[in-house]
Design a protein around this motif. Sequence first.
Motif, PDB file in Angstrom:
ATOM      1  N   ILE A  30     -26.159 -44.095   5.380  1.00 34.20           N
ATOM      2  CA  ILE A  30     -25.088 -43.079   4.960  1.00 34.20           C
ATOM      3  C   ILE A  30     -23.620 -43.377   5.024  1.00 34.20           C
ATOM      4  O   ILE A  30     -23.689 -43.590   6.180  1.00 34.20           O
ATOM      5  CB  ILE A  30     -24.982 -41.224   5.188  1.00 34.20           C
ATOM      6  N   ARG A  31     -22.911 -43.610   4.458  1.00 36.84           N
ATOM      7  CA  ARG A  31     -21.262 -44.239   3.916  1.00 36.84           C
ATOM      8  C   ARG A  31     -20.167 -43.032   3.373  1.00 36.84           C
ATOM      9  O   ARG A  31     -21.235 -42.533   3.182  1.00 36.84           O
ATOM     10  CB  ARG A  31     -21.467 -45.475   3.172  1.00 36.84           C
ATOM     11  N   LYS A  32     -19.727 -42.877   5.058  1.00 36.76           N
ATOM     12  CA  LYS A  32     -19.065 -41.240   5.043  1.00 36.76           C
ATOM     13  C   LYS A  32     -17.695 -42.313   4.018  1.00 36.76           C
ATOM     14  O   LYS A  32     -16.691 -42.959   5.160  1.00 36.76           O
ATOM     15  CB  LYS A  32     -19.099 -40.806   6.247  1.00 36.76           C
ATOM     16  N   LEU A  33     -17.169 -41.812   2.830  1.00 32.46           N
ATOM     17  CA  LEU A  33     -15.954 -42.612   2.886  1.00 32.46           C
ATOM     18  C   LEU A  33     -14.502 -41.424   3.185  1.00 32.46           C
ATOM     19  O   LEU A  33     -15.014 -40.893   2.745  1.00 32.46           O
ATOM     20  CB  LEU A  33     -16.432 -42.864   1.111  1.00 32.46           C
ATOM     21  N   LEU A  34     -14.049 -41.662   3.168  1.00 30.52           N
ATOM     22  CA  LEU A  34     -12.954 -41.188   3.823  1.00 30.52           C
ATOM     23  C   LEU A  34     -11.869 -40.110   2.453  1.00 30.52           C
ATOM     24  O   LEU A  34     -11.536 -41.913   1.002  1.00 30.52           O
ATOM     25  CB  LEU A  34     -11.681 -41.152   4.841  1.00 30.52           C
ATOM     26  N   SER A  35     -11.282 -39.909   1.578  1.00 33.07           N
ATOM     27  CA  SER A  35     -10.683 -39.272   0.326  1.00 33.07           C
ATOM     28  C   SER A  35      -9.091 -38.569   0.605  1.00 33.07           C
ATOM     29  O   SER A  35      -9.311 -37.605   0.928  1.00 33.07           O
ATOM     30  CB  SER A  35     -11.798 -39.161  -0.445  1.00 33.07           C
ATOM     31  N   ARG A  36      -8.424 -39.144  -0.233  1.00 37.57           N
ATOM     32  CA  ARG A  36      -6.698 -38.380   0.147  1.00 37.57           C
ATOM     33  C   ARG A  36      -6.695 -37.954  -0.823  1.00 37.57           C
ATOM     34  O   ARG A  36      -5.501 -37.076  -0.916  1.00 37.57           O
ATOM     35  CB  ARG A  36      -6.108 -39.333   0.452  1.00 37.57           C
ATOM     36  N   GLY A  37      -7.637 -38.319  -2.139  1.00 33.71           N
ATOM     37  CA  GLY A  37      -7.427 -37.471  -3.112  1.00 33.71           C
ATOM     38  C   GLY A  37      -7.523 -35.519  -2.935  1.00 33.71           C
ATOM     39  O   GLY A  37      -8.490 -35.427  -2.159  1.00 33.71           O
ATOM     40  N   TYR A  38      -7.448 -35.665  -3.965  1.00 33.18           N
ATOM     41  CA  TYR A  38      -7.313 -33.832  -4.494  1.00 33.18           C
ATOM     42  C   TYR A  38      -9.178 -33.633  -4.516  1.00 33.18           C
ATOM     43  O   TYR A  38      -9.848 -32.249  -5.071  1.00 33.18           O
ATOM     44  CB  TYR A  38      -6.469 -33.141  -5.822  1.00 33.18           C
ATOM     45  N   ARG A  39      -9.823 -34.697  -5.240  1.00 31.81           N
ATOM     46  CA  ARG A  39     -11.543 -34.657  -5.648  1.00 31.81           C
ATOM     47  C   ARG A  39     -11.926 -34.026  -4.492  1.00 31.81           C
ATOM     48  O   ARG A  39     -13.320 -33.017  -5.051  1.00 31.81           O
ATOM     49  CB  ARG A  39     -11.288 -35.596  -5.975  1.00 31.81           C
ATOM     50  N   TYR A  44     -13.638 -35.553   1.979  1.00 33.62           N
ATOM     51  CA  TYR A  44     -14.778 -36.992   2.002  1.00 33.62           C
ATOM     52  C   TYR A  44     -15.720 -36.647   1.854  1.00 33.62           C
ATOM     53  O   TYR A  44     -15.935 -36.105   0.990  1.00 33.62           O
ATOM     54  CB  TYR A  44     -15.507 -37.824   3.734  1.00 33.62           C
ATOM     55  N   GLN A  45     -16.060 -38.045   1.094  1.00 27.28           N
ATOM     56  CA  GLN A  45     -17.398 -38.450   0.423  1.00 27.28           C
ATOM     57  C   GLN A  45     -18.143 -39.124   0.831  1.00 27.28           C
ATOM     58  O   GLN A  45     -18.306 -39.675   2.009  1.00 27.28           O
ATOM     59  CB  GLN A  45     -17.257 -39.059  -1.031  1.00 27.28           C
ATOM     60  N   ILE A  46     -19.909 -38.564   0.578  1.00 31.80           N
ATOM     61  CA  ILE A  46     -20.366 -38.897   0.726  1.00 31.80           C
ATOM     62  C   ILE A  46     -22.269 -40.095   0.176  1.00 31.80           C
ATOM     63  O   ILE A  46     -21.949 -40.198  -0.925  1.00 31.80           O
ATOM     64  CB  ILE A  46     -22.204 -38.375   2.184  1.00 31.80           C
ATOM     65  N   THR A  47     -22.161 -41.417   0.527  1.00 31.76           N
ATOM     66  CA  THR A  47     -23.017 -42.106   0.046  1.00 31.76           C
ATOM     67  C   THR A  47     -24.253 -42.775  -0.011  1.00 31.76           C
ATOM     68  O   THR A  47     -24.172 -43.111   1.190  1.00 31.76           O
ATOM     69  CB  THR A  47     -22.051 -43.235  -0.885  1.00 31.76           C
ATOM     70  N   PRO A  48     -24.931 -42.213  -0.181  1.00 30.76           N
ATOM     71  CA  PRO A  48     -26.208 -42.323   0.610  1.00 30.76           C
ATOM     72  C   PRO A  48     -26.810 -44.659  -0.101  1.00 30.76           C
ATOM     73  O   PRO A  48     -26.451 -44.273  -1.154  1.00 30.76           O
ATOM     74  CB  PRO A  48     -27.687 -41.400   0.322  1.00 30.76           C
ATOM     75  N   LEU A  49     -27.644 -44.963   0.314  1.00 30.97           N
ATOM     76  CA  LEU A  49     -27.750 -46.219   0.004  1.00 30.97           C
ATOM     77  C   LEU A  49     -28.627 -47.050   0.855  1.00 30.97           C
ATOM     78  O   LEU A  49     -29.508 -46.669   1.868  1.00 30.97           O
ATOM     79  CB  LEU A  49     -26.671 -47.406   0.442  1.00 30.97           C
TER      80      LEU A  49
END
Length: 189
Positions: A30-39, A44-49
């Motif tokens: 699982i990749r945890k991606l930091l996000s600075r946006g309002y979304r 952050y979001q997670i991406t299973p891979l």
Amino acid sequence: CTLYTQTGILTEYEKGFLEAAIDFEGTLSIRKLLSRGYRYSHGYQITPLGYISNTNIELLKKVQAIVGAGSICLHQRYKNDKNWKTSYKYNFTRPDLRKILPQLKLIEKERQRLIVLEALAITGSGGHYCKGKKMPDEYYNRIDEMVSIIRSCNNRGLNAAWNKFQKESTTKTVTRNPFEKRSMNGTNG
């Protein structure tokens, strides 16, 4: 064209081939991606891979032929060392992980398979789990817990930490991260 690409069901041969390839040459994470946006309301979001790395591109082409999707790319190239071979990587698509992982039974990476399946169940097709909505803190705590567990599972030799975590989580008395390094006197180290 394989039976899987026609029906979505793997044959015993295809299951065995994919199980061996993932267990011995693959990564489920699982990749945890930091996000600075309002979304992403929690930052952050997670991406299973899932992917399989190997120096034999024919093995990866066989995986791709069974799955009928995914991509193969250059993974590592060691320019300065002539003793290292070029490595390639087959990347599973998230929709294929959703269809394939429930049909497999892994040996070495079974824990990762179960956690990635859970992460896939709570993420959307793009890996965006919150879609701009504020979720309960328990939800984010579980996401952080899954990321921590999968990181620990992907570090070899931490089976004792996993077993301890399982015992603590079944009694619902987890008070700290069991994978956290601690010194002999019980403080963080």
